[in-house]
Design an enzyme around this catalytic site. Structure first.
Site, mmCIF file in Angstrom:
data_model
loop_
_atom_site.group_PDB
_atom_site.id
_atom_site.type_symbol
_atom_site.label_atom_id
_atom_site.label_comp_id
_atom_site.label_asym_id
_atom_site.label_seq_id
_atom_site.Cartn_x
_atom_site.Cartn_y
_atom_site.Cartn_z
ATOM 1 N N ILE A 10 15.895 18.543 -28.616
ATOM 2 C CA ILE A 10 15.473 17.638 -29.681
ATOM 3 C C ILE A 10 15.271 18.404 -30.988
ATOM 4 O O ILE A 10 15.714 17.978 -32.053
ATOM 5 C CB ILE A 10 14.174 16.900 -29.295
ATOM 6 C CG1 ILE A 10 14.394 16.052 -28.041
ATOM 7 C CG2 ILE A 10 13.677 16.039 -30.445
ATOM 8 C CD1 ILE A 10 15.381 14.937 -28.210
ATOM 9 N N LYS A 29 6.328 9.146 -20.486
ATOM 10 C CA LYS A 29 5.503 9.605 -19.361
ATOM 11 C C LYS A 29 4.026 9.706 -19.728
ATOM 12 O O LYS A 29 3.174 9.921 -18.853
ATOM 13 C CB LYS A 29 6.034 10.944 -18.842
ATOM 14 C CG LYS A 29 7.423 10.817 -18.221
ATOM 15 C CD LYS A 29 8.026 12.163 -17.895
ATOM 16 C CE LYS A 29 9.406 11.985 -17.283
ATOM 17 N NZ LYS A 29 10.375 11.321 -18.175
#
Length: 637
Positions: free
Chosen positions: A308, A424
């Site tokens: 990322i 998550k």
């Protein structure tokens, strides 16, 4: 030389066509009575001026481009040219004859025009027909080989074209015109019921999307070409769901926007990639909003060498920042990024900093030296199973490191701070998710009193990122399998790295302070289906060439992921792919830990104690801060 010879031959033939047309026009006009004085009188006007009349016609043909067209690809456009050229020729002949003070019957012009159109068109289309005789698999060659053995042989790839529109027709003609590709279009598919049973460019439209598997088997198809560039992602996904039930290789034309001003051709085809199975239209961002807060600014990216972080650096470089500061603890990944960015953005000022976000003193030096205006915080430990076995490291990096970055951003008056979070963190069942949730909570608490605009972005898995399932599946396939999936019903949200990063940058422009942005991840994908698709795209048949083994859920792993806590609610933003959750009041336990005594926050002392705890004690400590963290939940699902 060949070109001039071809033009010379065309000129000679056209001269013959012009004069033949006028002679036949006179014969038809005067009922083939060549012995009458009337015929002789009128015919003399043509015969006496045959040279200027012929020259006028050839000049018209030249002006209308009849000698520059490639007649091997002749179609309706070329036929229209012929009609216009013949009409222009007649007008020029009328002008020429009038200039000479002569006159010819009007019927001569009309009849000769019709003859010219027919003969010019017939000759030029016959060139294409003759070439077709030499093209394997064409209808023309088939007619000449009735009763003989097919000369195509076993090495020709039998192709099904999906889409009987203009793109499909262009693709069929392209394949027919280039036998060197070794392909033969044997059948076409289109959902339009009007087209079913008809032929497109000589190829039968044998059915719709639902018939793909049956038709592929009936015609012995080896390769499927999806030629519907105007279709959206969901429509393409639906078609590919049918295609993958065959054993055919699948290729696809790019989208319509990618084909603008470019001819449909075999060279534009690409292999189907795993992204095509996600069924999502591409992400679009507001470039003006993004440029307003990045252009001319110093931008820091932590975890700059990761999947990322590195993509953030690539895309931020498009918006003309004054400088990018890529911070990472691992030198190899950022070294490779440096070389890549130099090629992508030669004028970009890039600084690589090797440092750990855990080391507040070192990071303070970095802040003082570079004075960043915008920070994208992507540094984190993210692998669920690894963090289950190393919870202390997760706490140090994801909590302590994030707190250091938040504190320094406030202290050094950073304008915007965007933290990369994860799905998550919602009702976490693992250490990684719980630590990321703590990071979100600290960010929201900090935002309540800081001048810096803080925001977090929450999304799911990204395709192709380091350690994600796709690279793992591909390595397992290279070794001959089996491909491992933890549970037959496990699902995950997926995005491509570039689209996730584009949306992250967009949220930076939308942030006002304390928001948790949620990216629209589309529909969740079954990992078992994903594994089967990766196997097929690698050229194998699942469960036949490559087996799939079910290994059971790993510690801390959910069957499915969520993107939002129930109490957060959700609101739309100005971007159709970005939503925002309502900020929640800080957990009292965490709020107390964030209070400072003797210049240090209580949580810093707490984290020092973590190093002496057992793994079970660390998880219990996390539960005190994140009440909806349920480490035992993974074993129940």
């Amino acid at each position: 030389m060949v070109k001039f010879s071809r033009i010379a031959i065309l000129l000679l033939i056209d001269i013959c066509i012009v004069n033949f047309s006028y002679i036949m026009a006179y014969l038809f006009r005067f009922d083939f009575d060549v012995n009458s004085k009337v015929f002789d009188a009128w015919f003399y006007i043509y015969a006496g001026n045959i040279f200027p009349i012929t020259l006028a016609c050839i000049a018209a043909f030249w002006l209308l481009g009849l000698y520059t067209s490639m007649w091997r690809y002749a179609g309706t456009e070329e036929l229209t040219k012929i009609v216009l050229a013949a009409a222009t020729a007649q007008l020029m002949v009328i002008a020429c004859v009038t200039f000479l003070g002569l006159y010819m019957p009007k019927g001569i012009y009309v009849i000769s025009f019709l003859f010219m159109v027919f003969l010019l068109g017939a000759f030029r289309m016959s060139y294409r027909f003759v070439r077709g005789l030499r093209t394997p698999g064409s209808f023309n060659s088939f007619v000449l080989r009735i009763g003989r053995k097919d000369l195509i042989g076993e090495h020709v790839t039998k192709v099904m074209v999906i889409g009987a529109g203009e793109a499909g027709a262009s693709m069929i003609n392209e394949i027919k015109s280039h036998h060197e590709y070794g392909k033969k279009v044997v059948v076409a598919i289109d959902d339009d019921p009007i087209k079913k049973g008809h032929r497109i460019c000589g190829v039968k439209v044998a059915g719709g999307k639902a018939d793909i598997r049956l038709v592929a088997r009936k015609y012995g198809v080896d390769e499927i070409i999806i030629a519907i560039p105007s279709a959206n992602k969901k429509a393409i996904q639906s078609i590919m769901d049918e295609c993958k039930r065959t054993r055919c290789k699948i290729k696809i034309l790019p989208s319509l926007i990618d084909l603008i001003n470019e001819k449909v051709s075999i060279s534009k085809l690409r292999d189907v990639d795993i992204e095509d199975f996600l069924g999502r239209d591409p992400v679009h961002v507001n470039l003006r909003e993004i440029s307003s807060y990045i252009e001319g600014k110093i931008v820091m990216v932590t975890g700059g060498g990761g999947s990322i972080g590195s993509e953030l650096c690539r895309q931020i470089g498009r918006f003309k920042p004054r400088r990018i500061i890529a911070v990472d603890i691992y030198e190899n990944s950022v070294f490779e990024l440096t070389n890549e960015l130099k090629e992508l953005h030669p004028k970009l000022e890039l600084e690589i900093v090797i440092a750990s976000i855990r080391d507040k003193t070192r990071m303070d030096e970095v802040f003082r030296k570079y004075k960043p205006h915008v920070i994208f915080h992507a540094a984190a430990h993210k692998h669920v199973p690894l963090m289950e076995n190393n919870p202390k490291e997760a706490v140090l990096n994801n909590i302590m490191g994030t707190k250091n970055m938040l504190d320094l951003a406030e202290e050094h008056a950073v304008e915007r701070f965007v933290m990369i979070s994860t799905d998550k963190a919602v009702n976490p069942t693992n250490v990684m998710g719980a630590t990321k949730r703590v990071g979100e909570m600290m960010l929201q608490e900090k935002s309540s009193h800081a001048r810096t605009t803080f925001a977090a972005v929450r999304f799911g898995n990204v395709l192709g990122s380091n350690g994600s399932v796709i690279p793992i599946f591909r390595k397992q396939i290279e070794k001959g399998g089996p491909v491992t999936v933890t549970h037959p019903d496990i699902t995950r949200y997926f995005m491509t790295i570039p689209e996730a990063v584009e949306l992250v940058i967009q949220t930076g422009a939308m942030a006002e302070g304390g928001e948790i942005f949620i990216l629209d991840m589309g529909e969740p994908v079954k990992i078992l289906d994903l594994a089967e698709n990766v196997i097929r795209l690698s050229g194998y048949v699942p469960y036949v060439d490559i087996d799939i083994a079910l290994t059971g859920l790993r510690p801390g792993e959910k069957l499915y992921e969520e993107l939002l806590l129930d109490e957060e609610g959700i609101e739309k933003t100005g971007h159709n792919k970005i939503y925002v959750g309502h900020p929640l009041p800080a957990n009292p336990v965490l709020k107390e830990m964030l209070q400072e005594t003797d210049g240090h926050a209580v949580i810093e002392e707490e984290i020092k104690r973590v190093s002496a705890m057992t793994e079970a004690e660390v998880k219990k400590w996390l539960q005190e801060i994140v009440p909806n963290y349920s480490p035992q939940q993974s074993s129940q699902q």
